[in-house]
Write a protein that holds these residues in place. Sequence first.
Motif, PDB file in Angstrom:
ATOM      1  N   THR A 103       1.094  -1.243  -0.435  1.00  0.00           N
ATOM      2  CA  THR A 103       0.390  -0.274   0.317  1.00  0.00           C
ATOM      3  C   THR A 103       1.305   0.697   0.255  1.00  0.00           C
ATOM      4  OG1 THR A 103      -1.965  -1.204   1.319  1.00  0.00           O
ATOM      5  CG2 THR A 103      -1.213   1.246   0.998  1.00  0.00           C
ATOM      6  N   MET A 104       2.342   1.620   0.769  1.00  0.00           N
ATOM      7  CA  MET A 104       2.820   2.170   1.057  1.00  0.00           C
ATOM      8  C   MET A 104       3.669   3.218  -0.327  1.00  0.00           C
ATOM      9  SD  MET A 104       2.288   3.953   3.617  1.00  0.00           S
ATOM     10  CE  MET A 104       3.078   5.080   3.261  1.00  0.00           C
ATOM     11  N   ARG A 105       4.318   1.621  -1.057  1.00  0.00           N
ATOM     12  CA  ARG A 105       5.012   1.832  -1.907  1.00  0.00           C
ATOM     13  C   ARG A 105       4.148   1.848  -3.549  1.00  0.00           C
ATOM     14  NH1 ARG A 105       8.926  -3.584  -2.798  1.00  0.00           N
ATOM     15  NH2 ARG A 105      10.101  -3.737  -0.917  1.00  0.00           N
ATOM     16  N   CYS A 106       2.629   1.524  -3.648  1.00  0.00           N
ATOM     17  CA  CYS A 106       1.086   1.725  -4.660  1.00  0.00           C
ATOM     18  C   CYS A 106       1.345   4.233  -4.772  1.00  0.00           C
ATOM     19  CB  CYS A 106       0.629   1.351  -4.344  1.00  0.00           C
ATOM     20  SG  CYS A 106       0.998  -0.179  -5.524  1.00  0.00           S
ATOM     21  N   THR A 107       0.687   4.014  -3.286  1.00  0.00           N
ATOM     22  CA  THR A 107       0.615   6.021  -2.656  1.00  0.00           C
ATOM     23  C   THR A 107       2.064   6.564  -3.355  1.00  0.00           C
ATOM     24  OG1 THR A 107      -0.692   4.248  -0.513  1.00  0.00           O
ATOM     25  CG2 THR A 107       0.895   7.583  -0.584  1.00  0.00           C
ATOM     26  N   GLN A 108       3.006   5.648  -3.048  1.00  0.00           N
ATOM     27  CA  GLN A 108       4.047   7.029  -3.203  1.00  0.00           C
ATOM     28  C   GLN A 108       4.235   6.831  -4.713  1.00  0.00           C
ATOM     29  OE1 GLN A 108       6.114   8.445  -1.415  1.00  0.00           O
ATOM     30  NE2 GLN A 108       7.703   9.036  -2.809  1.00  0.00           N
ATOM     31  N   ALA A 109       4.094   5.584  -5.455  1.00  0.00           N
ATOM     32  CA  ALA A 109       3.822   5.211  -7.261  1.00  0.00           C
ATOM     33  C   ALA A 109       2.970   6.582  -7.508  1.00  0.00           C
ATOM     34  CB  ALA A 109       3.401   4.270  -7.893  1.00  0.00           C
ATOM     35  N   ILE A 110       1.751   6.861  -7.002  1.00  0.00           N
ATOM     36  CA  ILE A 110       0.782   7.556  -7.476  1.00  0.00           C
ATOM     37  C   ILE A 110       0.957   8.441  -7.240  1.00  0.00           C
ATOM     38  CG2 ILE A 110      -1.916   8.051  -7.106  1.00  0.00           C
ATOM     39  CD1 ILE A 110      -2.225   5.056  -6.343  1.00  0.00           C
ATOM     40  N   TYR A 111       1.804   8.953  -5.934  1.00  0.00           N
ATOM     41  CA  TYR A 111       2.118  11.074  -5.155  1.00  0.00           C
ATOM     42  C   TYR A 111       3.264  10.640  -6.594  1.00  0.00           C
ATOM     43  CZ  TYR A 111       5.122  14.078  -3.648  1.00  0.00           C
ATOM     44  OH  TYR A 111       5.919  15.408  -3.205  1.00  0.00           O
ATOM     45  N   GLN A 112       4.019   9.973  -7.161  1.00  0.00           N
ATOM     46  CA  GLN A 112       5.033  10.852  -8.459  1.00  0.00           C
ATOM     47  C   GLN A 112       4.990  11.275  -9.279  1.00  0.00           C
ATOM     48  OE1 GLN A 112       8.029   7.751  -7.595  1.00  0.00           O
ATOM     49  NE2 GLN A 112       8.779   8.137  -5.816  1.00  0.00           N
ATOM     50  N   LYS A 113       3.669   9.944  -9.618  1.00  0.00           N
ATOM     51  CA  LYS A 113       2.951  10.692 -10.835  1.00  0.00           C
ATOM     52  C   LYS A 113       2.487  11.454 -11.341  1.00  0.00           C
ATOM     53  CE  LYS A 113       1.703   8.885 -15.721  1.00  0.00           C
ATOM     54  NZ  LYS A 113       2.936   9.019 -16.325  1.00  0.00           N
ATOM     55  N   LEU A 114       1.492  11.548  -9.884  1.00  0.00           N
ATOM     56  CA  LEU A 114       0.488  12.933  -9.698  1.00  0.00           C
ATOM     57  C   LEU A 114       1.444  14.293 -10.426  1.00  0.00           C
ATOM     58  CD1 LEU A 114      -2.704  12.082  -7.056  1.00  0.00           C
ATOM     59  CD2 LEU A 114      -2.331  12.259  -9.975  1.00  0.00           C
ATOM     60  N   TYR A 115       2.595  14.591  -9.159  1.00  0.00           N
ATOM     61  CA  TYR A 115       3.613  15.532  -8.670  1.00  0.00           C
ATOM     62  C   TYR A 115       3.990  15.688  -9.613  1.00  0.00           C
ATOM     63  CZ  TYR A 115       6.828  18.351  -6.949  1.00  0.00           C
ATOM     64  OH  TYR A 115       8.243  19.312  -7.150  1.00  0.00           O
ATOM     65  N   GLY A 116       4.513  14.494 -10.466  1.00  0.00           N
ATOM     66  CA  GLY A 116       5.180  15.262 -11.699  1.00  0.00           C
ATOM     67  C   GLY A 116       3.755  15.463 -12.916  1.00  0.00           C
ATOM     68  N   ILE A 117       3.016  14.887 -13.033  1.00  0.00           N
ATOM     69  CA  ILE A 117       2.435  15.780 -13.686  1.00  0.00           C
ATOM     70  C   ILE A 117       1.887  17.146 -13.631  1.00  0.00           C
ATOM     71  CG2 ILE A 117      -0.304  15.798 -14.619  1.00  0.00           C
ATOM     72  CD1 ILE A 117      -0.231  12.738 -13.928  1.00  0.00           C
ATOM     73  N   TRP A 118       1.423  17.657 -12.235  1.00  0.00           N
ATOM     74  CA  TRP A 118       0.651  19.087 -11.650  1.00  0.00           C
ATOM     75  C   TRP A 118       2.026  20.320 -12.191  1.00  0.00           C
ATOM     76  CZ3 TRP A 118      -2.834  16.455  -7.358  1.00  0.00           C
ATOM     77  CH2 TRP A 118      -4.070  15.985  -7.377  1.00  0.00           C
ATOM     78  N   ILE A 119       3.773  19.228 -11.387  1.00  0.00           N
ATOM     79  CA  ILE A 119       4.762  20.556 -11.485  1.00  0.00           C
ATOM     80  C   ILE A 119       5.315  20.696 -13.230  1.00  0.00           C
ATOM     81  CG2 ILE A 119       6.738  18.715 -11.855  1.00  0.00           C
ATOM     82  CD1 ILE A 119       5.994  21.714  -9.569  1.00  0.00           C
TER      83      ILE A 119
END
Length: 78
Positions: A35-51
């Motif tokens: 769960t923590m790994r998936c949460t981090q992967a989703i975070y990184q993807k979203l951050y990359g898009i939004w930044i």
Amino acid sequence: MAHLKKQDLKLFDFIYENRRVFSLWKQSNLSQDLTMRCTQAIYQKLYGIWIDKYPDKERQAESASRIMSYQIMGIIYG
């Protein structure tokens, strides 16, 4: 959220289509780490898009990405 497009919601279609796998995931002994790994992967993807879209708003992109990633995992895991 106001800028989400239909293709941004494909994740939820994928989760629904694979709900049996996600059900087994919840029952697994590895669920917390996964769960923590998936949460981090989703975070990184979203951050990359939004930044990329809002480079002058790094803190906002970081906060929004973190919140959204936990919300998505709450929906998946809930």
